[in-house]
Scaffold this active site. Structure first.
Site, PDB file in Angstrom:
ATOM      1  N   LYS A 279       0.845  -1.193   0.000  1.00  0.00           N
ATOM      2  CA  LYS A 279       0.000   0.000   0.000  1.00  0.00           C
ATOM      3  C   LYS A 279       0.881   1.243   0.000  1.00  0.00           C
ATOM      4  O   LYS A 279       1.904   1.289   0.699  1.00  0.00           O
ATOM      5  CB  LYS A 279      -0.896  -0.032   1.243  1.00  0.00           C
ATOM      6  CG  LYS A 279      -1.993   1.033   1.267  1.00  0.00           C
ATOM      7  CD  LYS A 279      -2.839   0.894   2.540  1.00  0.00           C
ATOM      8  CE  LYS A 279      -3.944   1.934   2.612  1.00  0.00           C
ATOM      9  NZ  LYS A 279      -4.725   1.815   3.859  1.00  0.00           N
TER      10      LYS A 279
ATOM     11  N   SER B 151      -9.654   2.192   3.001  1.00  0.00           N
ATOM     12  CA  SER B 151      -8.820   2.905   2.062  1.00  0.00           C
ATOM     13  C   SER B 151      -7.916   1.992   1.235  1.00  0.00           C
ATOM     14  O   SER B 151      -7.453   2.378   0.170  1.00  0.00           O
ATOM     15  CB  SER B 151      -7.945   3.896   2.816  1.00  0.00           C
ATOM     16  OG  SER B 151      -7.054   3.194   3.688  1.00  0.00           O
TER      17      SER B 151
ATOM     18  N   SER C  93      -9.592  -0.173   7.178  1.00  0.00           N
ATOM     19  CA  SER C  93      -9.020  -0.057   5.831  1.00  0.00           C
ATOM     20  C   SER C  93      -8.337  -1.304   5.293  1.00  0.00           C
ATOM     21  O   SER C  93      -7.984  -1.359   4.117  1.00  0.00           O
ATOM     22  CB  SER C  93      -8.029   1.109   5.783  1.00  0.00           C
ATOM     23  OG  SER C  93      -8.737   2.321   5.830  1.00  0.00           O
TER      24      SER C  93
END
Ligand SMILES: [Zn+2]
Lengths: 491, 101, 499
Positions: free
Chosen positions: A80, A155, A179
């Site tokens: 990420k 997210s 997330s």
């Protein structure tokens, strides 16, 4: 050889270790897959082709030299874009960091390198990890591989979508309010939020320091546990890192996979099975509960009354910390600078830079947090939210006196269509209704696929006491052994 | 009644160093009002004698030994700077004279 | 504004001052507060930085144990209670010398509270109450370019160096100090001096005001007798002990002139100017920003183990006040004499000179006499005069060995102060050594006896006191380079008289 991109991390590592394939071959297969599908999925913000192949070659050389490799050596990982990667662009999904190449590696990234995993690139995310759909990325949304017109969660939608689209067998996410788990649930993948302090935050671009928790994402529970073991454990660079050995999550996942939960008490959070969730989600959840009971688990209902206040408390604490954490993005030491025409003052240039560099959701949260910390409002907002946090922790503690782990649906709904909630920020916040309490408490939580609703994946969340991450892996692996994994339609 | 006024939002934007536009002010005022009304629910919880939680890990006294570790090179340190001069970070003229400590 | 300032005597006759001091001390740890970057002074810009002290995204602070230990020791030396549990807090405001745009500091939970420091002023002990001692981080340094003399006003741009950013900084805040009247400026100076000495004794900082490792802000207000305390101003940029005293005095005079004219004092920050000795206004505190303090989530609380604190307390060195009392006894000084040693800032200098082998009386003579005079003339602190205790001890050694007489020693000392070298070098270079070559001296004595037969006879007949005339004569011919005592003995010997 069968398609390397369809294999589990465990299988890939075994093939590499046994010399039946090379890390370079595995890496190239995934890079090819990214080239083939990522223009439709948009899971990646940056693909580090050169770096990945170099890392893969190094693994192959070490193996050729007779070195004993770790359990994930040669396995590709998608990271990420919230983690600092030395020399590799790190944007946090924000324009304000466009082009920034950190001069250092996050601890987790360093551990991934040390373990011989191969970093494919950086995955898309809601800007600064603020969002539940990856639509707030400054670089365009990620699409859910199950249905490209739907959101992949957020997210960490990029990491989850990369797994579901077979672009990577493993991925790293970060979970501040859900997330990792919520994207896992809506993409039919596994996402684990470790105990806060169980994985290092050093090099994780902070959103909400007291909540942010990096963790593993995978297509099955054992792979997630293997990744967890590689990245987890004490880090002296993070003052909130727990200086204790972490529980053996891999052994727990293997134990769970035997399908025996005899003697395990599971609590259904009664507050989360009321009107909060969609009927299809509830149906899949109920079936999974039956499956868990068949494996020998004792199921009870547990009430956690203050969980109802978790969402409002979260939306005070997280923005407050974020308003302070994001102050450093000022166009002085790194990142974007706008409006420096030789005439304007620093104050004007800073304000123009932040105005241009941050998207609307980030600005909303910065202002909300600034408000909540202001001297006249501190007690009523931030201070009160921290007291609610204490009460939520007490609810968890009381619940874990009765049961070994808590279960709930991971999300109230399946993946919603893109654009459905962007106009109403608070509706977007509701996607994290069931995942947020765990972050406020600090314990671990995992989302594991438990069924489909109208052809879209549903996740079941297992929550465990702090530093009992092994328990959630055992339960999740047991459920997985009963319901199997779920494969999206071909892209 | 609105929980937050347009003027308050403008003040928050200034405090946060955000040069928001007039249209944004209208939008944010409405949205922040909705959010604030929702999060104000925390006030419903009777918690007068409840201690606040700032950290979820029950740790204290995490210290580092006073031992020098390698620094970045000045090139690395300045590599991300939008503007640099004489091995320093260059910024436009400063208006406020706020100084810490 | 060109108002004539009132006379100081009149001001303190009409108004009562209340002062307060906030002192910042940079700790002399090896590394910064939150990272392993070195703290040494100087260095090329941005060479002592890392992701943490540059505030790069993702970086995290870890507290330096040596800094925690240092502040607890400072707190104990200042008679504070040490908190059983406390946290760091973020102080949020934007400024480019602060890499994170917040300062990690302490807010409502300082690590040390409620202490005191006794200081001597005019023979009286004044107890200064300490409100708090807390730990925070220093900022980087900003260079203002394009304006006049590096000032922020008129500058076209600024350049930032973060070498200093993150160095541990201890802030020591007094409670308001009322009731010192005309002595307020002296009390302020005495407090900072004593505080500096305490911290230096602890060995946790070099406490050098000129290098900025000790920085002082002075709060001053005036009120009419019996009335409530007045509005206070905070004077910054006070960079020497002398300036502490001058800043309080100057601010008292300024405030009195404003009040006399029926005006009111604005609560504000003022800047002290070393050259003119007065203050000018800075940022007004009435529009001060809301710092939005909240507990620092990246650092866990500090809960000092009481056993550790007790250990640190037991291991504290002898503090300056106690130490001074012991020295006074050892040196056999009256309170008054000790006070003059103190006032001259000569305690440590004399102590070091004695340690180098000189008697206390001789050491005191040089430091309070010749050297104090020179320091006063050139307006520098005695410690900065240019002569070291080792040099003074060396000088006295030469006197004791009969190589220099008193007058010559003074000349040599002048040379030392002027940087000509060590006493021995100066003595040699200037040809100042006492003539101890008995051959040459004997010739001079015999010549003097021959030239003064009447005096010689007098001495031979038992009037030994007359020897002074012959000593004077020999001194004349040897241009004073003979030791009077040696000379006297030699003359008597040549005359066959018992001395
Ligand atoms: Zn550093």
């Amino acid at each position: 050889m069968s398609d390397l991109t369809r294999m589990t991390a465990t299988e890939i590592a075994a093939l590499v270790a046994g010399g039946e394939t090379s890390a370079v071959e595995v890496t190239q297969a995934h890079l090819d897959r990214i080239t083939a599908v990522d223009d439709r999925v948009h899971a990646f913000l940056h693909v580090d082709t050169e770096g990945a192949l170099a890392a893969a070659r190094a693994v192959d050389e070490r193996r050729a030299a007779g070195e004993v490799l770790g359990p994930l050596a040669g396995v590709p990982v998608a990271v990420k874009d919230v983690l600092a990667t030395r020399g590799v662009p790190t944007t946090v999904g924000s324009k304000i960091l466009e082009g920034w190449r950190p001069p250092y590696d996050a601890t987790i990234v360093q551990r991934l390198r040390d373990a011989g995993t191969v970093m494919l690139g950086k995955t898309n995310m809601d800007e600064f990890a603020m969002g539940s759909s990856t639509e707030y990325s400054a670089y365009g949304p990620t699409h859910n591989p199950w249905d490209l017109s739907r959101i992949p969660g957020g997210s960490g939608g990029g990491s989850a979508a990369a797994l579901a689209a077979y672009e990577a067998p493993l991925a790293i996410g970060s979970d501040t309010g859900g997330s990792i788990r919520q994207p896992g649930a809506v993409t039919g993948t596994v996402g684990a939020k470790p105990t806060y302090g169980g994985t290092s935050r050093y090099g994780l671009v902070a959103f909400s320091s007291s909540l942010d928790t990096p963790g593993p994402c995978a297509r099955n529970v054992l792979d997630a546990a293997l990744l967890h073991q590689v990245i987890g454990g004490h880090d002296p660079r993070d003052s909130t890192s727990i200086p204790q050995p972490m529980p053996d999550v891999v052994a727990a996942a293997k134990l769970g996979a035997t399908g025996d939960l005899t003697g395990v008490r599971l609590g259904i959070v009664s507050e989360f099975v009321g009107e909060g969730a969609e009927p299809g989600v509830m149906a899949a959840f109920r079936e999974s509960v039956d499956a868990l009971a068949k494996l020998g688990a004792e199921i009870v209902e547990v009430s956690c009354p203050t969980f109802a206040y978790a969402l409002p408390a979260y939306y005070l604490i997280a923005p407050s910390e974020c308003s302070s954490n994001l102050a450093r993005f000022d166009g002085v030491r790194f990142g974007l600078r706008v409006g420096d025409d030789g005439n304007r003052s620093l104050e004007e240039v800073m304000s123009l830079t932040r105005e241009a560099g941050f998207g609307p959701e980030v600005k909303r949260r910065i202002m909300l947090g600034t408000y909540a910390l202001s001297s006249g409002y501190y007690d009523a907002y931030y201070g009160q939210a921290q007291k609610v946090r204490t009460l939520i922790t007490r609810d968890f503690t009381a619940a874990f006196e009765q049961v070994d782990a808590l279960i709930s649906p991971t999300t109230p709904s399946v993946a919603f269509p893109m654009g459905a909630r962007t106009a109403d920020p608070y509706q977007m916040y509701l996607a994290d209704l069931f995942t947020i309490p765990t972050n406020l408490y600090g314990g671990p939580g995992i989302s594991v696929p438990c069924g489909l609703s109208e052809g879209l994946p549903v996740g079941l969340q297992v929550m465990a006491p702090t530093m009992a991450d092994d328990r959630m892996y055992r339960v999740a692996a047991a459920l997985e052994s009963a319901v199997g994994t779920f494969t999206p339609p071909a892209l | 009644m609105a929980a937050i006024s347009r003027e308050e939002v403008a003040h928050l934007a200034r405090l946060s160093r955000l040069a928001v536009t007039e249209e944004e002010l209208d939008m944010f005022a409405g949205q922040l009002d909705v959010i604030l009304q929702a999060v104000a629910q925390v006030g419903e919880v009777a918690a007068a004698d409840i201690p606040p939680t700032s950290h979820s890990v029950p740790l204290t006294n995490i210290f580092r030994e006073d031992v020098v570790t390698p620094c970045l090179t000045p090139q690395e340190a300045l590599s991300g700077a939008p503007d640099a001069e004489d091995q320093r970070f260059r910024v436009p003229r400063i208006l406020t004279e706020d100084v810490a400590s | 504004m060109t108002t004539t300032l009132p006379a100081y005597d009149e001001v303190v006759a009409r108004y009562e001052p209340v002062i307060g001091l906030e002192t910042h001390v940079e700790l002399g740890t090896n590394t910064k507060m939150w990272c392993g970057c070195p703290t040494d002074f100087g260095g090329e810009p941005n060479t002592r930085v890392c992701p943490v002290c540059l505030g790069l995204p993702g970086s995290l602070p870890v507290a330096n144990k040596a800094a925690i230990e240092a502040i607890i020791r400072i707190g104990l030396a200042l008679n504070c209670s040490i908190a059983e549990w406390c946290r760091f807090a973020r102080k949020n405001y934007f400024y480019p010398d602060m890499p994170k745009n917040f300062q990690i500091s302490q807010y409502d939970e300082p690590i040390c509270v409620d202490g005191y420091l006794d200081v001597e002023v005019g023979g009286e002990t004044v107890r200064i109450e300490i409100e708090r001692v807390h730990l925070e981080e220093d900022t980087g340094k900003t260079l203002h370019v394009g304006g006049a003399t590096g000032r922020i006003h008129g500058a076209t741009e600024s350049l930032v160096d973060y070498n200093r950013a993150g160095i541990p900084l201890v802030e020591i805040v007094t409670k308001p100090i009322p009731g010192t009247g005309a002595l307020a400026p002296e009390v302020a100076r005495a407090y900072v001096t004593e505080l500096r000495d305490v911290i230096r004794t602890l060995g946790v900082s070099d406490v050098r005001m000129e290098e900025g490792s000790l920085r002082c802000d002075v709060n001053t207000s005036l009120n009419l007798p019996g009335a409530e305390w007045g509005t206070r101003t905070e004077t910054k940029n006070v960079n020497s002990l002398r300036s502490v005293e001058r800043a309080v005095r100057s601010e008292m005079l300024r405030q009195a002139s404003v009040l006399d004219a029926g005006g009111r004092i604005t609560q504000e920050t003022r800047h002290f100017h070393e050259d003119t000795g007065d203050t000018t206004p800075g940022r007004s505190k009435e529009t001060a920003t809301d710092y939005r303090y909240f507990p620092e989530p990246d650092l866990v609380p500090i809960a000092p183990d009481p056993a550790w604190v007790a250990e640190l307390k037991a291991a504290l060195p002898e503090l300056p006040r106690v130490h001074r009392r012991r020295l006074q006894q050892q040196w056999g000084l009256s309170d008054l004499d000790m006070q003059s040693v103190l006032n001259a800032g000569a305690v440590e200098l004399i102590e070091a000179t004695v340690a180098a082998g000189t008697t206390p009386a001789a050491a005191r003579k040089w430091w309070l006499g010749e050297l104090s005079r020179r320091a006063n003339e050139s307006g520098v602190e005695l410690a900065e005069i240019g002569a070291t205790p080792a040099q003074v001890a060396e000088l006295q050694g030469l006197v004791d060995a009969g190589k220099l007489n008193d007058k010559m020693a003074r000349t040599v000392l002048e040379g030392v102060v002027d940087g000509e070298g060590s006493p021995t070098e100066i003595m040699t270079n200037r040809g100042l050594e006492v003539v101890s070559d008995t051959g040459a001296l004997t010739v001079a004595v015999d010549e003097a006896i021959a030239a003064n037969p009447a005096i010689a006879d007098k001495i031979r007949s038992g009037k030994v006191a007359a020897v002074g005339a012959l000593v004077g004569a020999v001194m004349k011919t040897t241009r004073g380079q003979a030791d009077a005592k040696t000379l006297r003995e030699l003359i008597l010997e040549r005359l066959g008289v018992q001395g």
